[in-house]
Design a protein around this motif. Structure first.
Motif, PDB file in Angstrom:
ATOM      1  N   ALA A  14      45.861  38.105  38.826  1.00  0.00           N
ATOM      2  CA  ALA A  14      45.751  38.567  37.446  1.00  0.00           C
ATOM      3  C   ALA A  14      45.306  37.421  36.546  1.00  0.00           C
ATOM      4  N   LEU A  15      44.713  37.801  35.405  1.00  0.00           N
ATOM      5  CA  LEU A  15      44.324  36.828  34.387  1.00  0.00           C
ATOM      6  C   LEU A  15      45.387  36.848  33.295  1.00  0.00           C
ATOM      7  N   VAL A  16      46.149  35.768  33.190  1.00  0.00           N
ATOM      8  CA  VAL A  16      47.347  35.727  32.355  1.00  0.00           C
ATOM      9  C   VAL A  16      47.145  34.751  31.199  1.00  0.00           C
ATOM     10  N   LEU A  17      47.427  35.222  29.987  1.00  0.00           N
ATOM     11  CA  LEU A  17      47.385  34.375  28.794  1.00  0.00           C
ATOM     12  C   LEU A  17      48.809  33.945  28.461  1.00  0.00           C
ATOM     13  N   TYR A  18      49.052  32.627  28.532  1.00  0.00           N
ATOM     14  CA  TYR A  18      50.386  32.096  28.247  1.00  0.00           C
ATOM     15  C   TYR A  18      50.575  31.837  26.753  1.00  0.00           C
ATOM     16  N   LEU A  25      44.855  32.020  36.144  1.00  0.00           N
ATOM     17  CA  LEU A  25      44.760  33.001  37.219  1.00  0.00           C
ATOM     18  C   LEU A  25      45.970  32.820  38.123  1.00  0.00           C
ATOM     19  N   GLU A  26      46.739  33.879  38.337  1.00  0.00           N
ATOM     20  CA  GLU A  26      47.922  33.762  39.182  1.00  0.00           C
ATOM     21  C   GLU A  26      48.339  35.131  39.704  1.00  0.00           C
ATOM     22  N   GLN A  27      49.209  35.141  40.685  1.00  0.00           N
ATOM     23  CA  GLN A  27      49.749  36.386  41.208  1.00  0.00           C
ATOM     24  C   GLN A  27      50.712  36.990  40.197  1.00  0.00           C
ATOM     25  N   TRP A  28      50.664  38.305  40.072  1.00  0.00           N
ATOM     26  CA  TRP A  28      51.485  38.992  39.077  1.00  0.00           C
ATOM     27  C   TRP A  28      52.293  40.086  39.773  1.00  0.00           C
ATOM     28  N   PRO A  29      53.558  40.255  39.417  1.00  0.00           N
ATOM     29  CA  PRO A  29      54.373  41.282  40.081  1.00  0.00           C
ATOM     30  C   PRO A  29      53.879  42.688  39.773  1.00  0.00           C
ATOM     31  N   LEU A  30      54.079  43.570  40.724  1.00  0.00           N
ATOM     32  CA  LEU A  30      53.704  44.973  40.567  1.00  0.00           C
ATOM     33  C   LEU A  30      54.926  45.763  40.127  1.00  0.00           C
ATOM     34  N   PRO A 130      52.771  42.813  23.453  1.00  0.00           N
ATOM     35  CA  PRO A 130      53.315  42.187  24.666  1.00  0.00           C
ATOM     36  C   PRO A 130      53.010  42.965  25.951  1.00  0.00           C
ATOM     37  N   ALA A 131      52.193  44.022  25.894  1.00  0.00           N
ATOM     38  CA  ALA A 131      52.000  44.909  27.056  1.00  0.00           C
ATOM     39  C   ALA A 131      50.950  44.346  28.011  1.00  0.00           C
ATOM     40  N   ASP A 132      51.312  44.230  29.277  1.00  0.00           N
ATOM     41  CA  ASP A 132      50.367  43.728  30.275  1.00  0.00           C
ATOM     42  C   ASP A 132      49.147  44.630  30.373  1.00  0.00           C
ATOM     43  N   GLY A 133      47.983  43.983  30.506  1.00  0.00           N
ATOM     44  CA  GLY A 133      46.733  44.714  30.553  1.00  0.00           C
ATOM     45  C   GLY A 133      46.245  44.987  31.960  1.00  0.00           C
ATOM     46  N   CYS A 134      44.943  45.181  32.068  1.00  0.00           N
ATOM     47  CA  CYS A 134      44.344  45.730  33.281  1.00  0.00           C
ATOM     48  C   CYS A 134      43.587  44.700  34.102  1.00  0.00           C
ATOM     49  N   LEU A 135      43.633  43.429  33.713  1.00  0.00           N
ATOM     50  CA  LEU A 135      42.986  42.402  34.521  1.00  0.00           C
ATOM     51  C   LEU A 135      43.953  41.900  35.576  1.00  0.00           C
ATOM     52  N   ARG A 136      44.345  42.818  36.460  1.00  0.00           N
ATOM     53  CA  ARG A 136      45.151  42.548  37.653  1.00  0.00           C
ATOM     54  C   ARG A 136      44.671  43.539  38.709  1.00  0.00           C
ATOM     55  N   ARG A 137      44.794  43.177  39.944  1.00  0.00           N
ATOM     56  CA  ARG A 137      44.186  44.001  40.987  1.00  0.00           C
ATOM     57  C   ARG A 137      44.812  45.391  41.065  1.00  0.00           C
ATOM     58  N   TYR A 138      46.125  45.465  40.900  1.00  0.00           N
ATOM     59  CA  TYR A 138      46.831  46.744  40.957  1.00  0.00           C
ATOM     60  C   TYR A 138      47.713  46.903  39.725  1.00  0.00           C
ATOM     61  N   TYR A 139      47.749  48.107  39.179  1.00  0.00           N
ATOM     62  CA  TYR A 139      48.667  48.387  38.072  1.00  0.00           C
ATOM     63  C   TYR A 139      48.934  49.883  37.997  1.00  0.00           C
ATOM     64  N   VAL A 140      50.023  50.225  37.334  1.00  0.00           N
ATOM     65  CA  VAL A 140      50.436  51.614  37.172  1.00  0.00           C
ATOM     66  C   VAL A 140      50.109  52.059  35.756  1.00  0.00           C
ATOM     67  N   HIS A 334      26.302  40.265  31.853  1.00  0.00           N
ATOM     68  CA  HIS A 334      26.866  39.296  32.795  1.00  0.00           C
ATOM     69  C   HIS A 334      28.049  39.909  33.531  1.00  0.00           C
ATOM     70  N   LYS A 335      28.177  39.546  34.821  1.00  0.00           N
ATOM     71  CA  LYS A 335      29.293  40.013  35.644  1.00  0.00           C
ATOM     72  C   LYS A 335      29.881  38.825  36.401  1.00  0.00           C
ATOM     73  N   PHE A 336      31.208  38.734  36.401  1.00  0.00           N
ATOM     74  CA  PHE A 336      31.912  37.646  37.071  1.00  0.00           C
ATOM     75  C   PHE A 336      32.977  38.221  37.995  1.00  0.00           C
ATOM     76  N   ARG A 337      33.199  37.579  39.135  1.00  0.00           N
ATOM     77  CA  ARG A 337      34.331  37.933  39.976  1.00  0.00           C
ATOM     78  C   ARG A 337      35.629  37.488  39.299  1.00  0.00           C
ATOM     79  N   ILE A 338      36.737  38.120  39.635  1.00  0.00           N
ATOM     80  CA  ILE A 338      38.009  37.780  39.013  1.00  0.00           C
ATOM     81  C   ILE A 338      38.316  36.289  39.176  1.00  0.00           C
ATOM     82  N   GLU A 339      37.923  35.702  40.309  1.00  0.00           N
ATOM     83  CA  GLU A 339      38.173  34.273  40.516  1.00  0.00           C
ATOM     84  C   GLU A 339      37.391  33.407  39.522  1.00  0.00           C
TER      85      GLU A 339
END
Length: 362
Positions: A14-18, A25-30, A130-140, A334-339
């Protein structure tokens, strides 16, 4: 409902703004459960907009303030992986555009049909703190705010639907109609789509302004009638407004409707001056609290109309793309991979010419 069995090799990057200037870029809980009215989505594409850029550069936008780490992204397309027990309109494998703001559907605003004004949705608008967005591989996500894409609409185009739905809502708010002369201030993705949407709604003549000539060239290529290049080093809002009036109509009265997409103070003033007496200005751009000529608007009965997100506009936005009435493909530059997501943000920050809509893709 146990839905993790639908995921192989779990990786929820996921792309996380601190905080301001701190993007990681880091792993985010599902989420640990899937409610009966929800679906599990696998991200495909997500657009970056000026709101995302401002949150990164300033740590806030309007009333949204970054206080805790959260996932960015509110212009997504995705593929359905699993659905809750009560979901009947979607199935695994469906491609969807996702409406990010989730209203309560119980308050006065929701019950009156104006769910975009729901105070709960301000707290549950995915991608805005404060709501998590959609720049993570999986979300509900709530399934009734996921819209199946027709076969002839790509997932990349699906990532443009959120911004286009905002534009559709803006055109509805200011009642763009057959025969209207329309001015659009700002030729970014939202501005160009506003101009194209006004044409699709039946506008007679559409004029668009910007400081970037390359964007104006693209607007002309896409069928916008008139363009005006703004020289920021030699800018006089009243003089430019008079030029706009003369280009818009023979009587030089001004635009029936102006849609302001920049939020920049000088552009908002221009929008008011360029609109004829009794006309309407739709305020789409969020640029803080600009000083504007209210007396000019009041004495000429120019209506200043706020535009807040989306209200039942996704389906029409998708139809405009599917029918071919509105071509959004040239806006994706322009298109970029998540990495490479941080590189994508740096490109937008650079202000490089020729950059319009940037997509981050999984």
């Amino acid at each position: 409902m146990n839905y993790l069995k639908n995921i192989d090799n779990f990786d929820n990057i996921a792309l996380v703004l601190y905080q301001k200037d701190d993007l990681r870029l880091e792993q985010w809980p599902l989420e640990d459960s899937l409610k009966s009215n929800e679906c599990l989505l696998q991200a495909h594409s997500c657009g970056i907009c000026g709101t995302d850029l401002t949150l990164w550069k300033k740590g806030f936008v309007a009333d949204f303030v970054v206080k805790n780490p959260y996932v960015l992204g509110h212009e997504p397309s995705a593929v359905v992986i699993a659905v809750g027990n009560d979901v009947t309109h979607l199935k695994p494998g469906d491609r969807v555009a996702v409406e990010p703001a989730i209203p309560c559907l119980e308050c006065e605003f929701c019950r009156s049909g104006r769910y975009n004004l729901c105070p709960i949705s301000n707290q549950q608008s995915h991608g805005l703190p404060p709501a998590d967005g959609c720049l993570r591989r999986y979300y509900v996500h709530r399934a009734d705010f996921c819209y199946k894409l027709p076969e002839n609409v790509s997932l990349e185009e699906g990532a443009i639907v959120e911004a286009l739905a905002v534009v559709v809502h803006a055109c509805r708010r200011v009642n763009v109609g057959i025969g209207h002369n329309v001015v659009v201030c700002g030729a970014g993705p939202v501005g160009i789509m506003s101009a194209l949407c006004a044409k699709a709604f039946g506008a007679n003549k559409v004029l668009i302004t910007d400081i970037d000539k390359s964007r104006l060239d693209l607007a002309k290529e896409l069928g916008i009638d008139e363009v005006i290049h703004i020289d920021i080093n030699n800018f006089n809002d009243k003089q430019v407004a008079q030029t706009i009036k003369e280009q818009m109509s023979s009587d030089a009265l001004g635009a029936d409707v102006t849609i302001e997409c920049t939020g920049v103070e000088s552009s908002v003033c221009l929008a008011i001056y360029a609109t004829k007496s009794g006309g309407k200005v739709g305020i789409v751009g969020l640029g803080g609290n600009p000083r504007i000529p209210l007396s000019c608007a009041a004495m000429r009965e120019v209506d200043l109309i706020g535009v807040c997100r989306i209200k039942d506009d996704y389906q029409l936005a998708i139809k405009l793309i599917s029918s071919g009435k509105l071509n959004v493909k040239p806006l994706i530059t322009h298109k970029f991979r998540i990495e490479e997501a941080i590189d994508a943000f740096n490109l937008l920050k650079s202000g490089q010419q020729g950059v319009l809509k940037v997509l981050i893709q999984y």
